[in-house]
Design an enzyme around this catalytic site. Structure first.
Site, short mmCIF file in Angstrom:
data_model
loop_
_atom_site.label_atom_id
_atom_site.label_comp_id
_atom_site.label_asym_id
_atom_site.label_seq_id
_atom_site.Cartn_x
_atom_site.Cartn_y
_atom_site.Cartn_z
N SER A 1 0.82 -1.20 0.00
CA SER A 1 0.00 0.00 0.00
C SER A 1 0.86 1.26 0.00
CB SER A 1 -0.90 0.01 1.24
OG SER A 1 -1.53 1.27 1.40
N GLN B 1 0.50 -0.51 -4.86
CA GLN B 1 -0.76 0.22 -4.98
C GLN B 1 -0.50 1.71 -4.91
OE1 GLN B 1 -2.17 1.81 -1.96
NE2 GLN B 1 -3.70 2.81 -3.26
N TYR C 1 -2.34 5.80 -5.31
CA TYR C 1 -3.45 6.73 -5.52
C TYR C 1 -3.02 7.77 -6.55
CZ TYR C 1 -4.84 4.84 -0.97
OH TYR C 1 -5.16 4.00 0.06
N THR D 1 -5.62 2.71 -7.36
CA THR D 1 -6.91 2.83 -6.67
C THR D 1 -7.65 4.05 -7.19
OG1 THR D 1 -6.07 1.74 -4.68
CG2 THR D 1 -8.03 3.13 -4.44
N LYS E 1 -8.31 -0.41 -9.47
CA LYS E 1 -9.05 -1.02 -8.35
C LYS E 1 -10.17 -0.07 -7.93
CE LYS E 1 -8.30 -2.61 -3.57
NZ LYS E 1 -9.03 -1.56 -2.83
N HIS F 1 -14.06 -1.09 -2.08
CA HIS F 1 -13.13 -0.67 -1.03
C HIS F 1 -13.49 -1.32 0.31
CE1 HIS F 1 -9.80 2.35 -0.98
NE2 HIS F 1 -9.86 2.10 0.30
N ARG G 1 -15.88 0.58 2.53
CA ARG G 1 -15.32 1.68 3.31
C ARG G 1 -15.47 3.04 2.62
NH1 ARG G 1 -11.66 0.31 7.22
NH2 ARG G 1 -10.12 1.90 6.68
#
Length: 393
Positions: A116, A137, A139, A165, A264, A288, A291
């Protein structure tokens, strides 16, 4: 009910949910609720589990199932079982250097570990612990130059897959975090209670804050100079998550990433087609973990339509509510090539470290083997809708 807080526990864990109960006992409430909770009233989080429970497998007998094979190939990588450890933010707060411990367990199981962006252990540390590099991963951030630097760092560590993501243009309201005073404005009394919660878990204190240093965001050391606190993290999220991102930004990612790209957070068939047309190599059907936006479909409900929309042109993966190997088989029968698990490994690492994650994966593998034998399948690659029970036959 699979979310009961007072689940009885024997002398040894026998399932993923046993690890959940052990994690609940061991972790401070604020940390357990962070990983265990969902957005708003958690309806979608519960649906991820309950909708999978409602799907029935088709038991078929008198077939030669002497051979039961779990190997599969996803995004050009060979997996020993159709499971991937999903990115879990702040996992290093659940156990000492938790990302490293989980990555080692994944390595032994012959499956990928996804690092992450907001992990405690940096990707260099995780890569050094594995014989095969982790996936990474990312953002899409407002500071594109910083994101480009993260991609360069992941590429240098050997990451073969970038998991982008895309379902975080804004952050969902997670009421458990608010109640635990880990986000938002809170009083001195709330801060005291939060501190008391931490101090009342001496085992965790010794394992993580004392023996697990440094407790900083490994990949964001320069971006979050304040350290690891919820306030630091929330400030970074508010400043960097970009609500202006569109499918056109995939071209920017492609300019800076030579490996495979997976998006994702897809829940709609049209978005699945857009992902395919944008040139990604795969997508993850995901809400998610419930979430983000509550009252959206569970992944089990959304998966078949998305898989049908994109066909075999890109790899379709899924996550959400997977608690057993039977759930893995159901997801694959609905159209996924493999399944990501997040909470399951977070609970296991919190309860038992690397050994706990390895044992949990062993439970899943045993379940998958049993399901193959009793649905008359010789390989997970054979799984499709014919492995699911239909009253019409």
């Amino acid at each position: 009910m699979r979310y009961a807080h007072d689940r009885p526990l024997g002398l040894a864990p026998a399932s993923v949910l046993d690890y959940r109960e052990l994690a609940r006992r061991r972790l401070p409430r604020q940390l357990f609720d962070y990983v265990d909770g969902g957005a708003y009233e958690e309806a979608t989080m519960r649906a991820n589990v309950s909708d999978l429970e409602k799907i029935l497998l088709r038991q078929v007998v008198m077939r030669d199932v002497t051979v039961r094979e779990q190997h599969c190939e996803v995004l050009g990588e060979k997996l020993d079982m159709p499971v991937i450890l999903a990115p879990v933010g702040l996992a290093g707060m659940f156990a000492r250097r938790a990302e490293v411990q989980a990555a080692r367990a994944a390595d032994k199981a012959g499956i990928p570990f996804v690092e992450s962006t907001v992990s405690i252990c940096g990707i260099e540390e995780v890569a050094a612990a594995k014989s095969t590099p982790p996936w990474f991963q990312l953002y899409v951030m407002r500071d594109r130059s910083f994101a480009e630097g993260l991609m360069a760092k992941a590429e240098e560590a050997g990451a073969p897959v970038l998991v982008l993501t895309i379902d975080l243009p804004v952050l969902g309201a997670r009421h458990r975090d608010t109640r635990n005073a880990t986000v938002g404005q809170f009083s001195k009394w709330a801060k005291f209670r939060r501190t008391l919660d931490l101090l009342s878990h001496p085992g965790w204190l010794v394992d993580v804050p004392v023996r697990g240093k440094p407790l900083t965001f490994g990949n964001l050391a320069k971006a979050v100079p304040g350290g690891r606190t919820p306030e630091d993290f929330k400030a970074w999220v508010d400043s960097q998550f970009d609500p202006s991102v569109t499918w056109e930004d995939i071209a920017w990612v492609r300019e800076h990433w030579k490996g495979k790209i997976v998006v994702k957070g897809v829940l709609d068939p049209e978005d699945g087609r857009r992902a395919r047309d944008a040139g990604v190599d795969g997508l993850i059907v995901s809400n998610h973990g419930g979430r983000q936006l509550d009252s959206v479909p569970s992944t089990a409900v959304a998966l078949p339509g998305i898989a049908e929309a994109v066909g075999d042109e890109i790899d379709v993966l899924s996550d959400g509510g997977v608690r057993t190997g039977l759930d893995v088989v159901k997801m694959m029968s609905l159209g996924a090539k493999a399944v990501l698990i997040g909470r399951a490994w977070a609970w296991a690492v919190a309860a038992g470290g690397e050994e706990g994650v390895s044992e949990m994966l062993g439970f899943l593998k045993g379940d998958i083997d049993t399901a193959l034998g009793l649905t008359g399948c010789n390989s997970v690659t054979e799984l499709d809708s014919s492995a699911l029970y239909s009253p019409a036959g």
